[in-house]
Design an enzyme around this catalytic site. Structure first.
Site, PDB file in Angstrom:
ATOM      1  N   GLY A 143       0.856  -1.179   0.000  1.00 52.37           N
ATOM      2  CA  GLY A 143       0.000   0.000   0.000  1.00 52.37           C
ATOM      3  C   GLY A 143       0.886   1.220   0.000  1.00 52.37           C
ATOM      4  N   GLU A 199       8.396  -7.117 -10.926  1.00 58.73           N
ATOM      5  CA  GLU A 199       7.185  -7.837 -10.549  1.00 58.73           C
ATOM      6  C   GLU A 199       7.413  -9.346 -10.622  1.00 58.73           C
ATOM      7  OE1 GLU A 199       3.855  -5.569  -9.903  1.00 58.73           O
ATOM      8  OE2 GLU A 199       5.910  -5.299  -9.154  1.00 58.73           O
ATOM      9  N   SER A 234       5.778  -5.335  -1.254  1.00 55.27           N
ATOM     10  CA  SER A 234       5.707  -3.951  -1.702  1.00 55.27           C
ATOM     11  C   SER A 234       6.094  -3.009  -0.557  1.00 55.27           C
ATOM     12  CB  SER A 234       4.308  -3.660  -2.248  1.00 55.27           C
ATOM     13  OG  SER A 234       4.221  -2.395  -2.830  1.00 55.27           O
ATOM     14  N   ALA A 235       5.134  -2.265   0.016  1.00 57.90           N
ATOM     15  CA  ALA A 235       5.453  -1.361   1.122  1.00 57.90           C
ATOM     16  C   ALA A 235       6.047  -2.112   2.301  1.00 57.90           C
ATOM     17  CB  ALA A 235       4.202  -0.599   1.562  1.00 57.90           C
ATOM     18  N   HIS A 271       8.517  -3.243  -7.335  1.00 59.86           N
ATOM     19  CA  HIS A 271       7.810  -2.879  -8.575  1.00 59.86           C
ATOM     20  C   HIS A 271       8.737  -2.183  -9.566  1.00 59.86           C
ATOM     21  CE1 HIS A 271       4.075  -3.697  -6.382  1.00 59.86           C
ATOM     22  NE2 HIS A 271       4.441  -2.825  -5.464  1.00 59.86           N
TER      23      HIS A 271
END
Length: 242
Positions: A86, A190, A118-119, A155
């Site tokens: 997020g 990815e 991700s985060a 990413h």
């Protein structure tokens, strides 16, 4: 330490964590009680439900830390922790406010399995300085958990010379970072992830990844690459951490 750091949690055309589910299931202890940290998104309940739906068929018991009056106590009762993706700035701000920044850092350093996407992968680095996110809130500091001594850029997108959009590429932004800071940056494309166990680090998933270091051209790293040397990095930022 025992870390699984995913570039992304959702792969095009697949369900949540589906692209990495075998790796995730092998990483987590059998029938683990998993503390899930949903603070990178605004809908904590909905986010936790999505993680439950993905992981509970594998025998994992998912508990959102926000569901307890004491998030740190929920972490203490867990056998593994997962910090989801997020907005990285919102996430880090919440970790500071709840006391989880220090609690997760210390627990992971003491061997609690830590999974990030991700985060959540950004949190494992020393700082937020190579995040792709907009700073929608201002955390007390950019200092993250520092579970690895190098920066990560989840990413990661390659430059596209024929693209008519002429804003900065990810490569240009990371080069600017290295002009001010002397610390490697691992660009995770990815579908790729980094597995860290004790003093070893290996690139997994679809690969390849891209490694940026000051004064050198970016280096392509195929899946399976041994990146253990990065764990001995001595990062030098432009100002001391707070």
């Amino acid at each position: 330490m025992n870390l699984l750091l995913l570039s992304n949690s959702t792969q095009y055309g697949l369900g949540y964590l589906e692209h990495a589910l075998d790796t995730v299931a092998a990483f987590l202890p059998q029938r683990a009680r998993l503390a899930f940290v949903p603070y990178a998104l605004a809908d904590h309940d909905g986010y936790t439900a999505r993680v439950r739906a993905a992981l509970e068929p594998s025998g994992v018991s998912v508990r959102g830390v926000h569901e307890s009056a004491d998030p740190v106590a929920e972490l203490d009762a867990a056998e593994a922790v997962f910090i989801g993706g997020g907005n990285s700035f919102r996430l880090l701000d919440a970790l500071y406010r709840t006391g989880l920044r220090e609690a997760v850092r210390d627990a992971a350093r003491n061997g609690l399995p830590y999974m990030g996407a991700s985060a959540g992968t950004n949190m494992a680095a020393p700082t937020l300085r190579t995040s792709n996110d907009m700073p929608i809130v201002q955390p007390p500091s950019f200092d993250a958990l520092g579970l690895v001594p190098f920066q990560i850029n989840p990413h990661y997108l390659d430059p596209r010379p024929a693209d008519t959009h002429k804003g900065e590429t990810r490569e240009e932004r990371l080069t600017e970072f290295l002009e001010e800071n002397d610390v490697p940056v691992l660009g995770l494309r990815e579908g790729s992830w980094l597995r860290v166990h004790r003093h070893a680090a290996h690139l997994g998933g679809a690969g390849p990844a891209r490694l940026f270091t000051r004064g050198n051209p970016p280096q392509e790293l195929p899946a399976g690459s041994d990146l253990s040397r990065l764990l001995t990095t001595e990062p030098r930022f432009d100002s001391p951490g707070r």
